[in-house]
Design a protein around this motif. Structure first.
Motif, short mmCIF file in Angstrom:
data_model
loop_
_atom_site.label_atom_id
_atom_site.label_comp_id
_atom_site.label_asym_id
_atom_site.label_seq_id
_atom_site.Cartn_x
_atom_site.Cartn_y
_atom_site.Cartn_z
N GLN A 140 0.83 -1.20 0.00
CA GLN A 140 0.00 0.00 0.00
C GLN A 140 0.87 1.25 0.00
OE1 GLN A 140 -2.33 1.62 3.59
NE2 GLN A 140 -3.85 0.37 2.49
N ARG A 142 0.23 5.24 0.85
CA ARG A 142 -0.71 6.22 1.40
C ARG A 142 0.01 7.56 1.44
NH1 ARG A 142 -3.80 4.96 6.94
NH2 ARG A 142 -4.14 3.06 5.74
N GLU A 169 -7.78 3.27 -3.60
CA GLU A 169 -8.69 2.63 -2.64
C GLU A 169 -9.54 3.66 -1.89
OE1 GLU A 169 -9.15 -0.61 -2.38
OE2 GLU A 169 -7.56 -1.09 -3.81
N SER A 170 -8.93 4.82 -1.56
CA SER A 170 -9.71 5.82 -0.82
C SER A 170 -9.08 7.19 -0.95
CB SER A 170 -9.84 5.44 0.65
OG SER A 170 -8.58 5.51 1.30
N VAL A 171 -9.92 8.20 -0.70
CA VAL A 171 -9.50 9.60 -0.67
C VAL A 171 -10.20 10.23 0.52
CG1 VAL A 171 -9.55 11.82 -1.87
CG2 VAL A 171 -9.34 9.69 -3.19
N ARG A 172 -9.47 11.00 1.32
CA ARG A 172 -10.10 11.70 2.43
C ARG A 172 -9.33 12.97 2.73
NH1 ARG A 172 -8.78 11.44 7.85
NH2 ARG A 172 -6.79 10.47 8.25
N GLU A 179 -5.55 12.94 1.65
CA GLU A 179 -4.90 11.64 1.80
C GLU A 179 -5.41 10.68 0.74
OE1 GLU A 179 -4.04 9.55 5.75
OE2 GLU A 179 -5.69 8.38 4.88
N LEU A 180 -4.48 10.17 -0.06
CA LEU A 180 -4.78 9.22 -1.13
C LEU A 180 -4.20 7.88 -0.75
CD1 LEU A 180 -3.54 11.49 -4.06
CD2 LEU A 180 -5.87 11.32 -3.17
N THR A 181 -5.02 6.83 -0.79
CA THR A 181 -4.55 5.50 -0.47
C THR A 181 -4.67 4.60 -1.70
OG1 THR A 181 -5.21 5.75 1.83
CG2 THR A 181 -4.83 3.51 1.07
N TYR A 182 -3.55 4.00 -2.09
CA TYR A 182 -3.49 3.11 -3.24
C TYR A 182 -3.03 1.73 -2.79
CZ TYR A 182 -3.54 7.27 -6.23
OH TYR A 182 -3.87 8.43 -6.86
N SER A 183 -3.69 0.69 -3.30
CA SER A 183 -3.12 -0.65 -3.14
C SER A 183 -2.08 -0.82 -4.24
CB SER A 183 -4.21 -1.73 -3.21
OG SER A 183 -4.88 -1.68 -4.44
#
Length: 185
Positions: A140, A142, A169-172, A179-183
């Motif tokens: 991951q 992030r 996977e998600s953005v917040r 915050e960008l989260t990538y697998s």
């Protein structure tokens, strides 16, 4: 097997640090203290920490040289592996601190065992993250993007990874940070 996570802050133009390895840009962002407080759930899942020598050197020069007792409680409670090919100053009484050199694949069994049933956090070193990815040990990425541009500096990831390897996977939002989260595959 532990998951390997790269969680870091980066400027809007993709730099971890300025050309002099300074992080002053990060601490000047309004709300950075609040954003750091949002890390608590993430940190609770970390069993071992990995960092490159430049990251450790920055910690030493800015946090530890004159006050080694500042070795953050977080690090004191977890094994910390510093990948380096050079001599670095050692934090006195930092029993969890390990200086290592060599290929990620050769050191992975020790790092994985040290993390136990929790995650491995790559704190810093875009090149080190690339080495973990090359060895098949990155799960991951992030990234907390700050509203700052530097124009030059240490790039987030000094390697090319295509979209076939990264899945959003998600953005917040956390204060002024996105915050960008990538697998990672």
């Amino acid at each position: 097997m532990s998951r390997v996570l790269f969680h870091t802050a980066v400027t809007l133009d993709g730099f971890l640090a300025d050309p002099d390895d300074s992080l002053d840009w990060l601490f000047s962002v309004p709300g950075s203290v609040e954003a750091e407080a949002d890390l608590t759930p993430f940190l609770d899942g970390v069993g071992a920490v990995v960092m490159g020598s430049t990251t450790y050197d920055w910690l030493w020069r800015h946090e530890l040289r004159d006050a080694p007792e500042r070795w953050p409680e977080f690090y004191a409670e977890r094994p910390v592996f510093v990948f380096t090919g050079r001599e670095l100053p050692r934090v006195p009484d930092a029993d969890t601190l390990r200086f290592v050199s060599g290929e990620v694949s050769g050191l992975w069994p020790e790092i994985d065992a040290a993390a136990g049933d929790r995650d491995v956090w790559i704190v810093g070193g875009g090149d080190l993250v690339g080495q973990f990815a090359d060895a098949g040990h990155l799960d991951q990425v992030r990234v907390s993007v700050a509203p700052v541009t530097l124009g030059a500096g240490r790039p987030l990831l000094p390697r090319r990874f295509g979209s076939e390897r990264l899945t959003l996977e998600s953005v917040r939002q956390s204060g002024q940070f996105a915050e960008l989260t990538y697998s990672f595959r």
